[in-house]
Enzyme design. Structure first.
Site, short mmCIF file in Angstrom:
data_model
loop_
_atom_site.label_atom_id
_atom_site.label_comp_id
_atom_site.label_asym_id
_atom_site.label_seq_id
_atom_site.Cartn_x
_atom_site.Cartn_y
_atom_site.Cartn_z
CE LYS A 39 -4.73 0.69 2.21
NZ LYS A 39 -5.35 1.02 0.91
CB VAL A 40 3.39 2.37 -2.52
CG1 VAL A 40 4.02 3.38 -2.44
CG2 VAL A 40 3.86 0.72 -1.71
#
Ligand code: PMP
Length: 297
Positions: free
Chosen positions: A153-154
C-alpha cells in the site's frame, strides 16, 4: 471533517495535537510517492472497542516499508498498543484508522534513511455509502506488477486510483472498475471485486491486485459457511453475465453493485450471496458471528 483543534495524533513517538504536526515541504514522499499507509477500522463491540485484524494490517504496512526500503522498526504489537491508546485519547469507539509512513527531507531518488510515522483516526461511515453502486469500467488499468509492488500500500500507487475515480465520477458513476494489464478484471480503485454466477462466487487471484484483508476475510467466511468461492481470472464480458457482484474493502466493507457500464445485475441484491456476506461481515467485525453460529446450533 477529519480533525478539530483537540484531535490527537501519534507522530514520531509522541501523542500530539493534529494541528501541531509539521511535515516538511522537502519530505521525499510528498514529491515521489514513496510512503506507505494503511486503512484499518475499529468497531464498538459488546466487549469494548476492537481493532479489526490489526495484525494483518500492520504486517502489510511493514511489508510495504520493507519493499520500499523505508526504515520502520515498530512491531505489530507496538503498533496495536499505540492504536488502542490513540482511540482512547480521542474518545473514539467506532473509527477509521490511518497509519502513514513518510520519508525525511531529501530531493534525491534513493530512499532517505529517515522516516516519519503518523497515526490518525476519525469517525468515518462506509466509504462507498449504503446504496448499490453504479460502476463504470475505467480507461486506466491497474499498475503492472512488473513496475511496482502492487500488493504493497504505497502512497504513489494511488494516483491510479485517483485518476480512475475522477474519470468515472465526472461521468456520473459512483465507482471505477479497473482491468489488469492482461485485460482481466482486477479490482475497484479502493476495493476488491467478487461476482456471483450460478450460486458460486469468483474473485480475481493475487498477482495483479491489492490482496485485500477484507477479501481474505470474505474467502475464509465462505469456506466456513459452505459458500462456494474460487479465485480465478475472469473477463469483463464474463462479469457482465454474472447474477450479482460486490466490492470488499476495509473502508467500504461489503457493498453491492447495481450496474456495470450498461449492464444491470439481474439478481435482487437481498437474495444474493453478497448480501448474505455483507451481514456476516458485520457480525464478524462486531465479534458476533461465532456467537450467532453457536446460538443457532
Ligand atoms: N484494492 C485497493 C486498490 C485498495 O486500495 C484497497 C484498500 N486497502 C483494497 C483493494 C481492499 O483492501 P482491504 O480489504 O485490505 O482494505
Amino acid at each position: 471533517m477529519y480533525y478539530n483543534e483537540n484531535t490527537i495524533v501519534y507522530h514520531n513517538g509522541e501523542f500530539i495535537k493534529a494541528k501541531d504536526v509539521l511535515i516538511s515541504p522537502y519530505n521525499q514522499s510528498l514529491h515521489y510517492g514513496n510512503g506507505v499507509f494503511e486503512g484499518i477500522r475499529a468497531y464498538h463491540t459488546d466487549e469494548g472497542t476492537k481493532v479489526f485484524k490489526a495484525e494483518a494490517h500492520y504486517k502489510r504496512l511493514k511489508y510495504g516499508a520493507k519493499v520500499m526500503s523505508i526504515p520502520f522498526n515498530y512491531s505489530e504489537e507496538e503498533l496495536t498498543v499505540i492504536t488502542y491508546n490513540l482511540l482512547e485519547l480521542n474518545n473514539l469507539k467506532d473509527a477509521y484508522i490511518r497509519p502513514l509512513v513518510t520519508m525525511g527531507e531529501d530531493m534525491g531518488l534513493k530512499t532517505n534513511t529517515e522516516s516519519n510515522f503518523t497515526l490518525q483516526c476519525w469517525d468515518w461511515g462506509r466509504y462507498m455509502g449504503d446504496q448499490l453502486l453504479k460502476v463504470k469500467t475505467s480507461r486506466f488499468q491497474r499498475p503492472n506488477p512488473k513496475s511496482c509492488f502492487v500488493e504493497a500500500k504505497v502512497t504513489g500507487h494511488y494516483t491510479n486510483s485517483v485518476l480512475s475515480t475522477n474519470e468515472v465520477k465526472s461521468q456520473g458513476y459512483d465507482e471505477a472498475l479497473l482491468l489488469d494489464m492482461n485485460g482481466y478484471v482486477a479490482e475497484c480503485s479502493g476495493a476488491n471485486v467478487f461476482m456471483e454466477k450460478d450460486n458460486k462466487l469468483y474473485t480475481p487471484p493475487k498477482g495483479n491486485i491489492m490482496p485485500g484483508i477484507t477479501r481474505s476475510t470474505i474467502i475464509e467466511m465462505c469456506k466456513e459457511e459452505n459458500i462456494s468461492v474460487e479465485e480465478k481470472h475472469f473477463t469483463l464480458d464474463e462479469l457482465k453475465e454474472a447474477d450479482s457482484a460486490f466490492f470488499t474493502g476495509t473502508a467500504a466493507e461489503v457493498v453491492g453493485l447495481q450496474s456495470l457500464d450498461e449492464y444491470v445485475f439481474p439478481m435482487d441484491w437481498n437474495q444474493s450471496l453478497g448480501f448474505q456476506l455483507m451481514k456476516l461481515y458485520k457480525a464478524e467485525v462486531l465479534g458476533l458471528r461465532h456467537k450467532k453460529i453457536l446460538a443457532t446450533k
